[in-house]
Design an enzyme around this catalytic site. Sequence first.
Site, PDB file in Angstrom:
ATOM      1  N   THR A   1       0.754  -1.381   0.076  1.00 38.90           N
ATOM      2  CA  THR A   1       0.131  -0.113  -0.011  1.00 38.90           C
ATOM      3  C   THR A   1       0.895   1.283  -0.147  1.00 38.90           C
ATOM      4  O   THR A   1       1.899   1.332   0.735  1.00 38.90           O
ATOM      5  CB  THR A   1      -0.881  -0.062   1.303  1.00 38.90           C
ATOM      6  OG1 THR A   1      -1.819  -1.046   1.130  1.00 38.90           O
ATOM      7  CG2 THR A   1      -1.983   1.219   1.375  1.00 38.90           C
TER       8      THR A   1
ATOM      9  N   GLU B   1      -6.467  -6.353   2.792  1.00 36.48           N
ATOM     10  CA  GLU B   1      -6.387  -7.439   1.855  1.00 36.48           C
ATOM     11  C   GLU B   1      -7.437  -7.259   0.896  1.00 36.48           C
ATOM     12  O   GLU B   1      -8.008  -8.280   0.378  1.00 36.48           O
ATOM     13  CB  GLU B   1      -6.311  -8.718   2.313  1.00 36.48           C
ATOM     14  CG  GLU B   1      -5.107  -8.686   3.331  1.00 36.48           C
ATOM     15  CD  GLU B   1      -4.506 -10.473   3.532  1.00 36.48           C
ATOM     16  OE1 GLU B   1      -4.801 -11.170   2.736  1.00 36.48           O
ATOM     17  OE2 GLU B   1      -3.723 -10.668   4.470  1.00 36.48           O
TER      18      GLU B   1
END
Length: 397
Positions: free
Chosen positions: A140, A378
């Site tokens: 991320t 996720e």
Amino acid sequence: MDFSISADDQARLQTLRRLGRDEMRPAGWRADRAGAPLPVDDPFFVRMLAEGFGRTRWRAAGAAPDGTDAPAPNKAGSAVAQVLLAEEGAYWDRGIGVALPGPGLGEPPILSMGTPEQKQRFLSPFVNPRRPIWGAFAMTEPSGGSDVANIKTRARRDGDHWVLDGAKSFSGNSGRAEWTVVFATIDPALGRAGHRAFVVERGTPGFGDFRIEKKMGLKAYESTSFFLSGCRVPAANLLGGEAYYEQRSGGFKGAMNTFNAGRPAIAGMAVGIGRAALDEAAAFMQARGLASDLRLRDRLERSRRKLKAALLMALRAAWLADRRQPNMLEASASKALAPPAAFEATSFAMEVLGLAGGRGDHLIEKLFRDVKALDIVEGTGQIQRVVMARHLVGLPN
Ligand SMILES: Cc1cc2nc3c(=O)[nH]c(=O)nc-3n(C[C@H](O)[C@H](O)[C@H](O)COP(=O)(O)OP(=O)(O)OC[C@H]3O[C@@H](n4cnc5c(N)ncnc54)[C@H](O)[C@@H]3O)c2cc1C
């Protein structure tokens, strides 16, 4: 379909139940009240290490089946068992489950992409660690986490090194990890084919400015943002080596494999939090004479039913994974179903407890804050739905 698990996994589940009650929930509370992750040298981690946590599932080829090479006691023997262990662990405390030492989310990409030498280098310290150590995973970026294919962190080859530049955010445990698996691109124009995965070791110059992020829940583990500034990583730390990427479309598939293995377990965790909330609600209803209220009983049952249905979907996804059959749809469906069911359960419990829940000193209030992240990590709920809908009309994902 048969969701039964081995006797060893049953024993793991029993152990986890005991440790969850005696160790994990109290430790999670402690961190939540302090509003900060447990420090690296907290004795809790040493006790959990002694109980067999903190290990890798990796074993060197031809390793002798002696004491040191026995499978890590806390590792599930099947994907189905992994979901059940995830559910049980989160029932007691999901944040502390992630805080536990071990290679963490960094392990699956090393297992699926790494060369034998890389597995040996980075995972062997986790075979029989003498002190709590961590691994981490960083995909991320501050610009957004859902559009994984468009990561911006750059990787440039320079002699026998790679130079990484960029920023990563919300990486679990990376501030305390021995190494972090970092995903970067050699050329954003190449899309997924440009992705590369690097194992960046602690102390590497240019890998730093760690900042522990504030979170509404799951305070027991650190979610860390950091920068890579001219960070020189040895070519030997490119996961899989050059050959891996020549044969496949970049490192993207490695990351996605990680996710597909993880989604049913995340769904299981959401169910675990929801089950804990409903247990609190039921106990409160019994203690306060509310159990005679048919409407409340009906809502309790309906909420439990949704959690059970979500768990069954996660088990189905895991069952397929155990048979090495494609499970993308089932994994996404379980990840899309479980967090909303768990939101409903925690909201219902908050409502039943009323002031007792809202005051801020009851477990239910913590569960209410903890559960939100399960919809985000996720792959958010929206992203799961995007994936499934594209599949329905034959579009690639
Ligand atoms: C507790 C916690 C732990 C984490 N741990 C890690 C970790 O260890 N390593 C790591 O790399 N990352 C980690 N993350 C990051 C996590 O993977 C991202 O937060 C997640 O991928 C979502 O990214 P984002 O928050 O940037 O939201 P964005 O991608 O900016 O999305 C914002 C909103 O828009 C929606 N959205 C985005 N695109 C679409 C679309 N195409 N269609 C419909 N809706 C869309 C999303 O669903 C979301 O609701 C963690 C996050 C949390 C909260």
